[in-house]
Design an enzyme around this catalytic site. Sequence first.
Site, PDB file in Angstrom:
ATOM      1  N   ALA A  25       0.845  -1.191   0.000  1.00 36.60           N
ATOM      2  CA  ALA A  25       0.000   0.000   0.000  1.00 36.60           C
ATOM      3  C   ALA A  25       0.877   1.237   0.000  1.00 36.60           C
ATOM      4  CB  ALA A  25      -0.930   0.002   1.211  1.00 36.60           C
ATOM      5  N   ALA A  30       4.208   7.160   3.851  1.00 33.12           N
ATOM      6  CA  ALA A  30       5.145   6.101   3.511  1.00 33.12           C
ATOM      7  C   ALA A  30       4.497   5.120   2.563  1.00 33.12           C
ATOM      8  CB  ALA A  30       5.611   5.380   4.778  1.00 33.12           C
ATOM      9  N   THR A  31       5.340   4.280   1.970  1.00 28.63           N
ATOM     10  CA  THR A  31       4.890   3.146   1.168  1.00 28.63           C
ATOM     11  C   THR A  31       5.290   1.873   1.903  1.00 28.63           C
ATOM     12  OG1 THR A  31       5.191   4.405  -0.865  1.00 28.63           O
ATOM     13  CG2 THR A  31       5.021   2.015  -1.071  1.00 28.63           C
ATOM     14  N   LYS A  47       8.297  -0.555   5.814  1.00 30.11           N
ATOM     15  CA  LYS A  47       7.644   0.736   5.611  1.00 30.11           C
ATOM     16  C   LYS A  47       8.711   1.766   5.282  1.00 30.11           C
ATOM     17  CE  LYS A  47       3.706   3.223   7.171  1.00 30.11           C
ATOM     18  NZ  LYS A  47       2.512   3.062   7.991  1.00 30.11           N
ATOM     19  N   ASP A 141      -2.314   9.972  14.575  1.00 31.16           N
ATOM     20  CA  ASP A 141      -2.969   9.741  13.282  1.00 31.16           C
ATOM     21  C   ASP A 141      -3.827   8.483  13.333  1.00 31.16           C
ATOM     22  OD1 ASP A 141      -3.637  10.395  10.688  1.00 31.16           O
ATOM     23  OD2 ASP A 141      -1.936   9.339   9.796  1.00 31.16           O
TER      24      ASP A 141
END
Length: 639
Positions: A25, A30-31, A47, A141
Site C-alpha cells: 500500500a 510512507a509506502t 515501511k 494519526d
Amino acid sequence: MATTVSDPLIGRLVDSRYEITARIARGGMATVYRALDRRLDRVVALKVMHPHLADGVDVAARFRREARAAARLAHPGVVGVYDQGSTDELNYLTMEFVDGTNLRALLRRRGVLPVGEALQTVERVLDALAAAHRAGLVHRDVKPENILITTDGEVKVADFGLARAVSEATVATTGSLLGTVAYLSPEIVTNGEADARADVYAVGAMLYELLTGHQPFQGETPIQVAYQHVHGQVPAPSEEILWLPDQVDELVAALTAKDPADRPADAGAARSLVHRVRTSLDAHDLDRRADVPEDPPTPSSPETGDVQAEVTTAVGHTGTIALPIGAVPLTRDEDEDPTPRRRVRGRRVLLVLLVVLLLAALGGGGTWWYLTIGPGAYTQVPDLVGAPQEQAQATLTDRALDYAVDTTFSDDVPEGQVISTDPGPGHDVRRDGQVQLVVSRGVQMLTVPAVTEQPEDEALATLEAEGFTVAPVDRVYHQDVAEGVVISTDPAPGEQVRHDTEVTVTVSRGKEPITVPDVTGESEEDAAAALDDAGAVPQVDERVYHDTVPEGHVVSQTVTGDALRGDVVHLTLSRGPELFEVPDVFGMQYSDAEDQLTELGFDVQREDVFGGVFGTVRNQSVAAGERVPAGTVIVLTVV
C-alpha cells in the site's frame, strides 16, 4: 501487476538484509512493502518513508527516535516494530507482517458495523493505545487506515513511531501539521499540540463513522472540515440512527468533547468508558446496525489482500494532508469561515430568533426557561469524595439530585466512605439528574482455603482463584506427607486476612535421604544408637547361635548405605555358640564312647593307661552333664 513492475524498489535488497517482494500500500507518509528478512528467514512489512518527508535531518532524527520508542511497545494490539534503519537515502521501519485487511477496507465492504462490533473494535483500539500512552507515546494519526484486522479477527494499531515523528518534524520546520483532517482534534488544528486526549478524540470520530457509515464532519475542502472540528460539535449518531441508545450518543460526545479537559484523560480511561457502555446494552441493541447497504469488493479489489498501511480513499477525507497551524482560529471570523455564507446567514437568523424568544420569555415565562432549559437547569456535583455515605446522600438530596450507589472494595478509603462520583466533583448535572456514588466496602478480606494434603498445583490454583498472591513455595522433607503434597499454609486455613496478603505454602519433598551405617559385629545397644542417629529405625527380627559373633552382637542387617529417614533396618543378633550336654561315657568301650561324643559334635582324643589293652574308658576330661560348644575336645582315658 503494473504497480509491481513500475515500482523501482520491487526486487531490491535493502540494507543487505530485506528483499522487497511486493508493494502492499501507499499512504501519505510512507509506502509499505512485503519483504523477506533473509537473516531470520521470515516475512516482514517494510515501511519506507516518502523521500520528500525524509529530506530534512530533523525529520530523520525524529523518525529514528520515535521508531526506537515504538519498538519498546509490547502489546498484542500494536503492530510490532522489529528494526529501523537508513540506507541509500531510504528511511525505513521493519514491522510485523499482518495477514488481513484494515478497518477502512472493512467499512468500504460492509458500510457500517453493528453497534456491539463497533464498540468492541474501538475498545480493542483503545486498549492498544493505552499501552502506548502509558509508555509516553501519542499516535497522532488514528484512523481506519491504521487499524488492521487479521484473518483471525484480531485488531492491531499500526504506525506509532512514524506518525508522531513526521508530524513533529513538519511542525518544527514548516509550521504546518500533518494528519488526516477527518480525525484531527480541535487543539491539533489550532495550535498543533497533541497529547493522549487527541488520540481519544480521533477514536471518538472513528466510532461515529463505524456506526453511521460516514465521518462526523463533511466539507468540500479539508479546511472546511478542520473548521467544524474547532467550532462545531460532533453530532449525536442518533440524529441519523433514531433507535440508537442514549448511552452511545453520550459516549461519542464524551470522546469528542471540544475541550480536552472534558474528554477521558487517556486511552485507558476511554477504554473503561467504552466497556461500561458496551456491557450496559442488551443483546438486541448490540446486534443492530444502521440501514446502510453493504458494498462487496470485486475479486481484484485490494481490500481483500494484505493491508499494512494507510490507503487514501475517495470516502470523505481520509488522506494525509499538511495544514498550517492556526489556519482555523479559535474565534469565529466571517472572512475566515470556510463554510457557505448561506449557512452563516441562516445561523444568524436563528440566533436573532432565539434572542427574541428569550426577551419574550423574560416577560412572563423567564423563570421557567431559566430553570428548565437555561443555565439554571444545571447544578454542579459537590465534592463528596471521602464523605460518609449517609452524609453524601443527604447532600445530594438537599440539592434535589437523585443518586445510585455502587459499592466496591478499597485499600485506601475506609468502609462507608465515598470513593468517587460520576459525574465527578464540579461537573455539571441537571438538577433532576442522578449522581452515581461509589462507596467503599473497606479492605477486602479473604478466608484462606484449606489446601493442606492437596497436590501443589491444585492448591496453588485454588489460592489464586480465591484472589490470593502466593509467595515462593517452601519445600521441606517430611516423614509422613508424600512428595509434592501441601503440608501447611501461612496464614493457616480458615484465617481471614487482607486480599493482598501473601500466602506461603509449605510443600513436602518426601522423606529425607539418609545413609545407613554398617553395624554388624556391634552390640545391640551401640547398633541401635548408631541407626537412630542416622535417622533409621532399628528392629531386631531374630537371634541366632553363632560360633564367632558374641552373644547380643549384630550378626546381620537388611539395609546399608542409601535409604530414607524412617526406614526400618532389620537386625539379626547372636545368641553366642550353641552348647551341648556332655554324656557319661565312663565304663564304655572306647569305640562306642567315641562314636557317641563325635555324633554330638565333640572332638575326641584317646589317652591309654597300662597300654589300654582292655579298651575301657576310665575317665573323661569334661565331666558328664556339663554343657559345652560343639567342637570342644574331650580326652578319654582308656585302660
